[in-house]
Design a protein around this motif. Sequence first.
Motif, mmCIF file in Angstrom:
data_model
loop_
_atom_site.group_PDB
_atom_site.id
_atom_site.type_symbol
_atom_site.label_atom_id
_atom_site.label_comp_id
_atom_site.label_asym_id
_atom_site.label_seq_id
_atom_site.Cartn_x
_atom_site.Cartn_y
_atom_site.Cartn_z
ATOM 1 N N ASP A 156 5.693 -10.144 -21.530
ATOM 2 C CA ASP A 156 4.668 -9.912 -20.505
ATOM 3 C C ASP A 156 5.338 -9.677 -19.156
ATOM 4 O OD1 ASP A 156 4.542 -12.702 -18.849
ATOM 5 O OD2 ASP A 156 4.969 -13.058 -20.981
ATOM 6 N N THR A 157 4.616 -9.037 -18.261
ATOM 7 C CA THR A 157 5.154 -8.616 -16.971
ATOM 8 C C THR A 157 5.565 -9.802 -16.105
ATOM 9 O OG1 THR A 157 3.731 -6.665 -17.024
ATOM 10 C CG2 THR A 157 4.684 -7.253 -14.913
ATOM 11 N N ALA A 158 4.771 -10.884 -16.142
ATOM 12 C CA ALA A 158 5.076 -12.052 -15.301
ATOM 13 C C ALA A 158 6.427 -12.661 -15.681
ATOM 14 C CB ALA A 158 3.964 -13.091 -15.429
ATOM 15 N N THR A 159 6.664 -12.796 -16.969
ATOM 16 C CA THR A 159 7.945 -13.360 -17.423
ATOM 17 C C THR A 159 9.102 -12.456 -17.041
ATOM 18 O OG1 THR A 159 6.827 -14.407 -19.305
ATOM 19 C CG2 THR A 159 9.218 -14.178 -19.430
ATOM 20 N N LEU A 160 8.873 -11.142 -17.199
ATOM 21 C CA LEU A 160 9.924 -10.176 -16.859
ATOM 22 C C LEU A 160 10.261 -10.230 -15.370
ATOM 23 C CD1 LEU A 160 11.743 -7.809 -17.738
ATOM 24 C CD2 LEU A 160 9.809 -6.272 -17.276
ATOM 25 N N GLU A 161 9.240 -10.268 -14.530
ATOM 26 C CA GLU A 161 9.487 -10.299 -13.089
ATOM 27 C C GLU A 161 10.120 -11.616 -12.652
ATOM 28 O OE1 GLU A 161 9.286 -7.885 -10.932
ATOM 29 O OE2 GLU A 161 8.743 -6.562 -12.604
ATOM 30 N N ALA A 162 9.761 -12.699 -13.332
ATOM 31 C CA ALA A 162 10.367 -13.993 -12.995
ATOM 32 C C ALA A 162 11.863 -13.978 -13.297
ATOM 33 C CB ALA A 162 9.679 -15.110 -13.788
ATOM 34 N N LEU A 163 12.246 -13.387 -14.420
ATOM 35 C CA LEU A 163 13.665 -13.303 -14.762
ATOM 36 C C LEU A 163 14.400 -12.368 -13.810
ATOM 37 C CD1 LEU A 163 16.004 -14.075 -16.572
ATOM 38 C CD2 LEU A 163 15.323 -12.253 -18.148
ATOM 39 N N ARG A 164 13.754 -11.263 -13.447
ATOM 40 C CA ARG A 164 14.374 -10.331 -12.499
ATOM 41 C C ARG A 164 14.614 -11.021 -11.155
ATOM 42 N NH1 ARG A 164 14.623 -5.034 -12.914
ATOM 43 N NH2 ARG A 164 14.103 -4.788 -10.711
ATOM 44 N N ALA A 165 13.659 -11.825 -10.731
ATOM 45 C CA ALA A 165 13.827 -12.555 -9.473
ATOM 46 C C ALA A 165 14.947 -13.590 -9.578
ATOM 47 C CB ALA A 165 12.509 -13.237 -9.087
ATOM 48 N N GLU A 166 15.049 -14.246 -10.739
ATOM 49 C CA GLU A 166 16.101 -15.234 -10.938
ATOM 50 C C GLU A 166 17.490 -14.595 -10.898
ATOM 51 O OE1 GLU A 166 17.655 -18.278 -14.458
ATOM 52 O OE2 GLU A 166 15.618 -17.459 -14.515
ATOM 53 N N LEU A 167 17.575 -13.371 -11.435
ATOM 54 C CA LEU A 167 18.865 -12.664 -11.467
ATOM 55 C C LEU A 167 19.139 -11.887 -10.184
ATOM 56 C CD1 LEU A 167 18.690 -11.234 -15.118
ATOM 57 C CD2 LEU A 167 19.956 -13.251 -14.328
ATOM 58 N N GLY A 168 18.159 -11.841 -9.287
ATOM 59 C CA GLY A 168 18.332 -11.101 -8.039
ATOM 60 C C GLY A 168 18.164 -9.609 -8.183
ATOM 61 N N LEU A 169 17.575 -9.156 -9.296
ATOM 62 C CA LEU A 169 17.420 -7.729 -9.548
ATOM 63 C C LEU A 169 16.177 -7.143 -8.886
ATOM 64 C CD1 LEU A 169 18.364 -7.689 -13.354
ATOM 65 C CD2 LEU A 169 19.819 -7.078 -11.407
ATOM 66 N N ASN A 170 15.320 -8.008 -8.345
ATOM 67 C CA ASN A 170 14.109 -7.510 -7.699
ATOM 68 C C ASN A 170 14.332 -7.168 -6.236
ATOM 69 O OD1 ASN A 170 14.528 -10.180 -6.972
ATOM 70 N ND2 ASN A 170 12.325 -10.588 -6.676
ATOM 71 N N GLN A 171 15.517 -7.452 -5.711
ATOM 72 C CA GLN A 171 15.815 -7.164 -4.311
ATOM 73 C C GLN A 171 16.244 -5.708 -4.133
ATOM 74 O OE1 GLN A 171 18.871 -10.047 -3.546
ATOM 75 N NE2 GLN A 171 17.419 -11.677 -3.041
ATOM 76 N N PRO A 172 16.093 -5.174 -2.920
ATOM 77 C CA PRO A 172 16.556 -3.802 -2.663
ATOM 78 C C PRO A 172 18.047 -3.668 -2.963
ATOM 79 C CG PRO A 172 15.180 -4.590 -0.870
ATOM 80 C CD PRO A 172 15.409 -5.766 -1.764
ATOM 81 N N LEU A 173 18.460 -2.474 -3.344
ATOM 82 C CA LEU A 173 19.847 -2.260 -3.749
ATOM 83 C C LEU A 173 20.836 -2.584 -2.630
ATOM 84 C CD1 LEU A 173 19.687 1.008 -5.900
ATOM 85 C CD2 LEU A 173 19.998 -1.347 -6.663
ATOM 86 N N TYR A 174 20.472 -2.274 -1.378
ATOM 87 C CA TYR A 174 21.428 -2.515 -0.305
ATOM 88 C C TYR A 174 21.656 -4.013 -0.089
ATOM 89 C CZ TYR A 174 17.588 -3.574 2.948
ATOM 90 O OH TYR A 174 16.500 -4.129 3.588
ATOM 91 N N ILE A 175 20.619 -4.817 -0.340
ATOM 92 C CA ILE A 175 20.781 -6.263 -0.228
ATOM 93 C C ILE A 175 21.660 -6.776 -1.371
ATOM 94 C CG2 ILE A 175 19.584 -8.479 -0.344
ATOM 95 C CD1 ILE A 175 17.278 -7.253 1.117
ATOM 96 N N GLN A 176 21.418 -6.267 -2.590
ATOM 97 C CA GLN A 176 22.260 -6.642 -3.723
ATOM 98 C C GLN A 176 23.719 -6.265 -3.463
ATOM 99 O OE1 GLN A 176 20.823 -5.609 -7.697
ATOM 100 N NE2 GLN A 176 18.790 -5.193 -6.857
#
Length: 319
Positions: free
Chosen positions: A46-66
Amino acid sequence: MGLREYLLKRLVHSVFVMLFVVTVVFAAVRSIPGDPARLMLGGDVDTATLEALRAELGLNQPLYIQYFRWLRRLLTGDLGESIRTGEPVLGSIVQVAGPTLSIAALGMVIALVIAIPTGIISAVKRYEIEDYLSTTIAFFGISMPAFWIGIVLVLVIGVNVESIPTFGYTPIDEGIGPWFRSILLPSFAVGFPYGGILMRMMRSSMLEVLNEDYMRTARAKGLSSNLVLFKHGLQNALIPVVTLAGIFLAVVLGGVVAVEIVFGIRGLGRLLIGSINRRDFPLIQGTVLLIAFVFVLANIVVDLLYTMINPRIKYGGGD
């Protein structure tokens, strides 16, 4: 320019080179299709679980911040943690770097041991049987992929020579003899093709040197042929060969990948392929960064070798 000033200049230049490599690697890795978080969770999530993992890994941040977060950690010697395992990237690389670097280093030694003598003989015995034989061996090496040579070695040596292993890697802390035997065949498989290329370079360079005026002058003074060849000729003929060998070192690191698979060795190549398949961005970045660092370091060493081979060469191109 003195040695200290030259090294400082090269180190500053290397910093900019590595910064460029870091930026290109970061951008290239992020362009690989596939979401690491989705690969970890599987396709049906589900989308909520996917977004939670992305946030945990820092993948939801803009590329320049990463990018700047990774760059800041890199400046402190921290390559980050593997997305897949959570282990430090540096530790994962150190665990498998030994086999790859050992095979690459011995492979380059084998390539030079093959190339320099045969190249000299081929040039001195031009259009004679020694020249044709050396050229044939060189073309054979150039035309045969390293993994194919590895397969042939496994089939031939593995059946007839029990003392030389054809599978796996023995760490050097378990004994120099077992370690050397475990990397001998893969190193030969890697080094032989590049030995053929370097041999052709050595032959061409030596032929050019043999026709120089100073060589004819040295012979006219009555100096022995061996002295003229090795004292005056070899010093200058080795320069392009050493330059090419420094470039090949990084290429050899890449060529070890297929050979590691043939000989069942877990090294940087297999680590890199596995991390690409899993979209493990930090692990990919760290592995490529290590290869780039070895390439930069090898080129600095090559420049230092110039003055050892020919003392008339000055740092910075001065007279």
